[in-house]
Scaffold this motif. Structure first.
Motif, short mmCIF file in Angstrom:
data_model
loop_
_atom_site.label_atom_id
_atom_site.label_comp_id
_atom_site.label_asym_id
_atom_site.label_seq_id
_atom_site.Cartn_x
_atom_site.Cartn_y
_atom_site.Cartn_z
N LYS A 206 0.81 -1.22 0.00
CA LYS A 206 0.00 0.00 0.00
C LYS A 206 0.84 1.27 0.00
CE LYS A 206 -4.15 -1.92 2.20
NZ LYS A 206 -3.76 -3.32 2.08
N ALA A 207 2.15 1.14 0.21
CA ALA A 207 3.04 2.30 0.20
C ALA A 207 4.40 1.88 -0.34
CB ALA A 207 3.19 2.89 1.61
N LEU A 284 7.66 13.50 7.00
CA LEU A 284 6.24 13.17 6.99
C LEU A 284 5.39 14.25 7.65
CD1 LEU A 284 6.23 9.36 7.94
CD2 LEU A 284 6.54 10.43 5.70
N SER A 285 6.03 15.24 8.26
CA SER A 285 5.30 16.28 9.01
C SER A 285 5.17 17.54 8.16
CB SER A 285 6.02 16.60 10.32
OG SER A 285 6.13 15.43 11.12
N HIS A 286 3.94 17.89 7.81
CA HIS A 286 3.67 19.08 7.00
C HIS A 286 2.62 19.93 7.70
CE1 HIS A 286 5.63 18.00 3.00
NE2 HIS A 286 5.91 16.98 3.80
N GLY A 390 0.39 14.16 11.43
CA GLY A 390 1.19 14.17 10.21
C GLY A 390 1.01 15.41 9.37
N TYR A 391 -0.23 15.90 9.32
CA TYR A 391 -0.54 17.00 8.39
C TYR A 391 -1.61 17.89 9.00
CZ TYR A 391 -2.09 19.26 4.02
OH TYR A 391 -2.42 20.17 3.05
N VAL A 392 -1.43 19.20 8.87
CA VAL A 392 -2.41 20.17 9.37
C VAL A 392 -2.59 21.25 8.32
CG1 VAL A 392 -3.07 21.71 11.25
CG2 VAL A 392 -1.56 19.77 11.72
N ASN A 393 -3.85 21.58 8.03
CA ASN A 393 -4.14 22.64 7.07
C ASN A 393 -5.42 23.35 7.48
OD1 ASN A 393 -4.63 24.19 4.60
ND2 ASN A 393 -3.13 22.80 3.66
N ASP A 394 -5.45 24.66 7.25
CA ASP A 394 -6.65 25.44 7.56
C ASP A 394 -7.66 25.40 6.43
OD1 ASP A 394 -5.80 26.23 10.07
OD2 ASP A 394 -4.75 28.00 9.32
N THR A 395 -7.35 24.64 5.38
CA THR A 395 -8.26 24.45 4.25
C THR A 395 -8.61 22.98 4.13
OG1 THR A 395 -7.26 26.31 3.05
CG2 THR A 395 -8.54 24.73 1.76
N ILE A 396 -9.87 22.69 3.88
CA ILE A 396 -10.31 21.31 3.71
C ILE A 396 -10.47 21.01 2.23
CG2 ILE A 396 -12.21 19.69 4.11
CD1 ILE A 396 -12.65 20.97 6.81
N SER A 397 -9.71 20.03 1.75
CA SER A 397 -9.71 19.72 0.32
C SER A 397 -9.25 18.29 0.11
CB SER A 397 -8.78 20.69 -0.43
OG SER A 397 -8.45 20.20 -1.71
N ALA A 398 -10.00 17.54 -0.71
CA ALA A 398 -9.61 16.18 -1.05
C ALA A 398 -8.29 16.17 -1.81
CB ALA A 398 -10.70 15.50 -1.87
N GLY A 399 -8.07 17.18 -2.64
CA GLY A 399 -6.83 17.27 -3.40
C GLY A 399 -5.61 17.40 -2.50
N LEU A 400 -5.74 18.18 -1.42
CA LEU A 400 -4.63 18.33 -0.48
C LEU A 400 -4.36 17.03 0.26
CD1 LEU A 400 -5.47 21.85 1.01
CD2 LEU A 400 -3.66 21.29 -0.63
N VAL A 401 -5.41 16.31 0.60
CA VAL A 401 -5.25 15.02 1.27
C VAL A 401 -4.51 14.04 0.35
CG1 VAL A 401 -6.45 13.02 2.26
CG2 VAL A 401 -7.30 15.33 2.69
N GLU A 402 -4.93 14.00 -0.91
CA GLU A 402 -4.30 13.08 -1.85
C GLU A 402 -2.84 13.44 -2.10
OE1 GLU A 402 -5.84 10.42 -5.38
OE2 GLU A 402 -6.30 12.55 -5.67
N TYR A 404 -0.82 14.79 0.02
CA TYR A 404 -0.05 14.34 1.18
C TYR A 404 0.11 12.82 1.18
CZ TYR A 404 1.32 13.33 5.97
OH TYR A 404 1.98 12.86 7.08
N LEU A 405 -0.97 12.09 0.97
CA LEU A 405 -0.91 10.63 1.04
C LEU A 405 -0.01 10.05 -0.05
CD1 LEU A 405 -4.61 9.68 1.87
CD2 LEU A 405 -2.67 9.86 3.43
N GLN A 406 -0.10 10.57 -1.25
CA GLN A 406 0.69 10.02 -2.35
C GLN A 406 2.08 10.63 -2.43
OE1 GLN A 406 -1.47 10.06 -6.06
NE2 GLN A 406 -3.20 8.91 -5.23
N GLY A 407 2.16 11.93 -2.25
CA GLY A 407 3.45 12.60 -2.41
C GLY A 407 4.36 12.51 -1.20
N VAL A 408 3.77 12.39 0.00
CA VAL A 408 4.57 12.38 1.23
C VAL A 408 4.65 10.98 1.83
CG1 VAL A 408 4.82 13.34 3.55
CG2 VAL A 408 4.00 14.79 1.68
N ILE A 409 3.49 10.37 2.09
CA ILE A 409 3.47 9.02 2.65
C ILE A 409 3.91 7.99 1.62
CG2 ILE A 409 2.00 7.23 3.67
CD1 ILE A 409 2.48 9.51 5.54
#
Length: 412
Positions: A206-207, A284-286, A390-402, A404-409
């Motif tokens: 998975k990673a 892994l910390s953004h 692992g990740y904190v953002n003041d904006t909620i977005s599926a694109g930002l989640v993806e 992080y998961l694909q580019g960082v994890i």
């Protein structure tokens, strides 16, 4: 061990002490069934008592094993004249017993009286030659994890070592300053938890393997200070007040006297708990948010949360306690946006990402205050399986989640 039955495995763990057993339990949470071997003829044992610190207790609580642990332990302040009621002293056999029970429930055997004779490279992993009761067995594995000094070379690691191609090292095997059995038990267990979820994702396909590089970066950078305090925690309760070692007795007496000072005692407890260990430096910390009280890399605070569905209070760590990563959305979201995002998570990452939504309410005002979030604002937090942010953002977005998961994890 049957020659035909045991020829291929994803992970081989060398050492059935607390670190090895904790790693095995973590892997099983993701469906990875490791092989565990130990040179000893029977269960791990170590003379004296072990002090279990607050951070380690949280990991046993995460597995639902804390109550069993506490039933066999004594509060540290019952053993010595120090106010350490939130730490436990326990015999080593009682520490490993809950882990052994969990492995037994999952039908994950341990091969005692078994050692490694030779390790060589294979086409897709490693080829291990095992000795068990005078017989030789061959095992093909993808990953080899040592929890004690390399049993082939019989030598302690000359300098800290955490990984070497498909070989990983946790606990005493890393060659840290503290290498005596039981002396760094909390650090050993925390190594296992840190590596466990990463190795599970990689071994499960998975990673990407590059995720394992973060284990070395995070655990190697831990300062010596927590290790030194852990040594004091383990040794002080076990030394008698009088004895031939007059220098050690004097040092212990001075330590006890210093800890009568409330300020010094508070500092002692903070360092000893290991709750302040952070991975802010990790790749892994953004952190992309205004708040700085809790940042990416920090331990998730164990705050009280009011669950709007159950109408009951729970802890934030228990609320987010699921195998895999947790996407925590805080603030005010409209139902349509929440539905779209939840469906995206279910379709894209059904087994590895859990979504939780915490709307503002007066009952959760303390939680919002801790994350420096106003009632009408939003915050998106990705929580790792080891309960670090692992990740904190003041904006909620599926694109930002993806991203992080694909580019960082490195999810695939």
């Amino acid at each position: 061990m049957d020659d035909e039955e045991h020829k291929q495995a994803d992970v081989l763990i060398v050492g059935a002490g607390p670190a090895g057993l904790m790693l095995a339990v973590q892997l099983l949470r993701y469906g990875i069934r490791p092989y565990i071997l130990d040179e000893s003829p029977d269960t791990y044992n170590h003379a004296g008592l072990l002090m279990i610190l607050a951070r380690t207790l949280e990991y046993f609580r995460q597995l639902g094993l804390e109550d069993e642990l506490r039933s066999k332990a004594i509060a540290a302040n019952e053993q010595q004249d120090l106010p350490l009621d939130d730490f436990l002293l326990i015999h080593p056999s009682f520490l490993v017993r809950p882990l052994l029970h969990r492995l037994g429930d999952q039908a994950c055997p341990i091969y005692w009286n078994t050692s490694i004779a030779e390790v060589s490279a294979g086409k897709k992993g490693l080829i291990i030659q095992l000795n068990q009761d005078g017989r030789r067995h061959e095992l093909h594995i993808s990953w080899l994890v040592y929890t004690c000094p390399d049993p082939v070379s019989r030598k302690e690691t000359p300098s800290p070592r955490f990984s070497d191609h498909r070989r990983m090292y946790i606990g005493r095997a890393t060659g840290r300053i503290l290498t005596k059995p039981g002396q760094s038990i909390n650090t050993d267990v925390q190594d296992a938890v840190n590596l466990g979820w990463k190795l599970a994702l990689v071994a499960g396909g998975k990673a990407v393997p590059a995720l394992l590089d973060s284990y070395k970066i995070e655990r190697q950078a831990i300062p010596n200070d927590p290790l030194v305090w852990e040594e004091k925690a383990v040794l002080v309760p076990q030394r008698p007040p009088m004895g031939n070692n007059w220098l050690g007795t004097l040092r212990d007496a001075l330590l006890r006297r210093q800890l009568r000072n409330p300020t010094k005692m508070r500092s002692f407890r903070e360092k000893l708990s290991q709750l302040g260990i952070s991975y802010r430096h990790s790749p892994l910390s953004h952190h992309h948010a205004h708040g700085t009280q809790f940042m990416a890399g920090d331990r998730l605070p164990d705050l009280t949360v009011f669950d709007e569905k159950t109408k009951k209070n729970t802890s934030l760590q228990q609320w987010c306690n699921k195998p895999g990563l947790v996407l925590l959305l805080m603030g005010t979201l409209n139902k349509n946006s929440l539905f779209v995002l939840s469906q995206w998570v279910l379709n894209k990452y059904p087994e590895i990402l859990q979504l939780y939504y915490l709307p503002y309410s007066p009952a959760n005002d303390a939680v919002f205050g801790a994350f420096e979030l106003k009632p009408d604002a939003v915050k998106m937090i990705i929580i790792r399986p080891d309960m670090h942010i692992g990740y904190v953002n003041d904006t909620i977005s599926a694109g930002l989640v993806e991203t992080y998961l694909q580019g960082v994890i490195g999810m695939v």
